[in-house]
Scaffold this active site. Structure first.
Site, PDB file in Angstrom:
ATOM      1  N   TYR A  58       0.852  -1.194   0.000  1.00 52.59           N
ATOM      2  CA  TYR A  58       0.000   0.000   0.000  1.00 52.59           C
ATOM      3  C   TYR A  58       0.888   1.245   0.000  1.00 52.59           C
ATOM      4  CZ  TYR A  58      -3.438  -3.322   1.971  1.00 52.59           C
ATOM      5  OH  TYR A  58      -4.260  -4.400   2.208  1.00 52.59           O
ATOM      6  N   HIS A  68      -6.439   1.548  -1.060  1.00 51.21           N
ATOM      7  CA  HIS A  68      -6.421   0.140  -1.461  1.00 51.21           C
ATOM      8  C   HIS A  68      -4.999  -0.253  -1.864  1.00 51.21           C
ATOM      9  CE1 HIS A  68     -10.809  -0.417  -1.535  1.00 51.21           C
ATOM     10  NE2 HIS A  68     -10.889   0.800  -2.046  1.00 51.21           N
ATOM     11  N   LYS A 128      -5.658  -5.305  -8.637  1.00 49.74           N
ATOM     12  CA  LYS A 128      -4.254  -5.316  -8.250  1.00 49.74           C
ATOM     13  C   LYS A 128      -3.410  -5.863  -9.403  1.00 49.74           C
ATOM     14  CE  LYS A 128      -5.512  -6.375  -3.453  1.00 49.74           C
ATOM     15  NZ  LYS A 128      -6.210  -5.132  -3.344  1.00 49.74           N
TER      16      LYS A 128
END
Length: 241
Positions: free
Chosen positions: A154, A162, A200
Site C-alpha cells: 500500500y 487500497h 491489483k
C-alpha cells in the site's frame, strides 16, 4: 496505476488523500522508531513470530505504521503485538529500535536472529530482502495470503487506500517461486486473474544473491532486487477498432 483512495464519494476520497499527505508513512515510522528506542523495547521469539508488550501510545504507532497485529490477552492492562519475522528483523536490525530475546538465552544479536529465523523459514533471506526493499521505499507491506501471493503493498495506511500490487518473491538460484506457485503458465494466469478481479497488479520480485551465501545478514548488502509486473492480456483491449 493511480492511487485508489478509500471513501464512499469523491470528497471522502480527497479527505483520505489529504490526511495521508499530512502524515507521510516515513514520519510515522520515525515516531515509532523513537518511541521504541526510548522505551528500550524488547520482543520475545515465539516459534514463527515475535511478541512484544506495548504501551497505549505504541499501540497507536504500531497501527499507524502498519507493523504486526494486536493479540488478545486475558490481562486487561496488557497489550501485545505479534510481529512476523520480516517485521521483527526490520525493526531490530534495520531500524535498530527493538531488542529480541529467545527464551533463557537472553537478547539475540543479528547473527543469532538470522540463523534462528532461517532455521524456521528456509527462504527467510530472500523474503526479508524483498520486504526491507519495499519498506525502505516507504511502502506498507502486509501478508498477501488471502490473494495467493507473498505480500500486498500500500502507498499508505490500508484504512485510507487500497493496495495496488500483489507480490511474489523469487530467488535467482532456481528461478522458481519460493512457494512453488509458478511452476507452469496456468499458475501465473490464475494469480493475475485473481489479482485483476480486485484491481491489483502482480509484481514479481527476483532476489539475486549474486553469488553470496546466506550464512550471515551481511550478505544482504550483496543481494539485489529486480522487479517485473505481469498483467493478463485482454484481447478486447488490445484489438484494432
Amino acid at each position: 496505476m493511480a492511487p485508489r483512495w478509500k471513501g464512499k464519494d469523491a470528497k471522502s476520497k480527497k479527505d483520505a488523500e489529504a490526511e495521508a499527505l499530512k502524515e507521510p508513512m516515513s514520519k510515522t515510522i520515525s515516531h515509532l522508531q523513537s518511541s521504541l528506542v526510548q522505551s528500550d523495547a524488547c520482543g520475545f521469539l515465539s516459534d514463527n513470530s515475535v511478541h512484544l508488550a506495548v504501551g497505549a501510545e505504541q499501540i497507536d504507532l504500531f497501527d499507524k505504521a502498519c507493523f504486526g497485529q494486536p493479540v488478545r490477552t486475558v490481562e486487561k492492562d496488557q497489550h501485545l503485538f505479534q510481529l512476523s519475522f520480516e517485521e521483527a528483523f526490520f525493526l531490530c536490525c534495520s531500524l535498530k529500535c527493538l531488542k529480541i530475546i529467545r527464551g533463557d538465552l537472553g537478547p539475540q544479536n543479528d547473527e543469532e536472529l538470522w540463523h534462528y529465523m532461517k532455521s524456521k523459514k528456509e527462504a527467510f533471506p530472500c523474503f526479508y530482502k524483498a520486504y526491507s526493499h519495499l519498506r525502505m521505499k516507504n511502502w506498507v507491506v502486509k501478508s498477501g495470503a488471502q490473494y495467493g501471493v507473498d505480500f500486498v503493498v500500500y502507498r499508505h495506511h490500508p484504512a485510507r487506500i487500497h493496495s495496488e500490487y500483489g507480490i511474489l518473491v523469487l530467488s535467482d538460484e532456481d528461478k522458481k517461486d519460493l512457494n512453488g506457485r509458478l511452476g507452469v503458465w496456468s499458475d501465473a494466469h490464475c494469480i493475475t486473474r485473481l489479482l485483476g478481479s480486485v484491481a491489483k497488479i502482480l509484481l514479481v520480485m527476483y532476489v539475486n544473491k549474486n553469488g553470496s551465501s546466506d550464512e550471515s545478514p551481511s550478505c544482504l548488502a550483496n543481494y539485489s532486487v529486480e522487479e517485473r509486473t505481469i498483467a493478463r492480456w485482454s484481447p478486447e483491449l488490445c484489438r484494432e477498432t
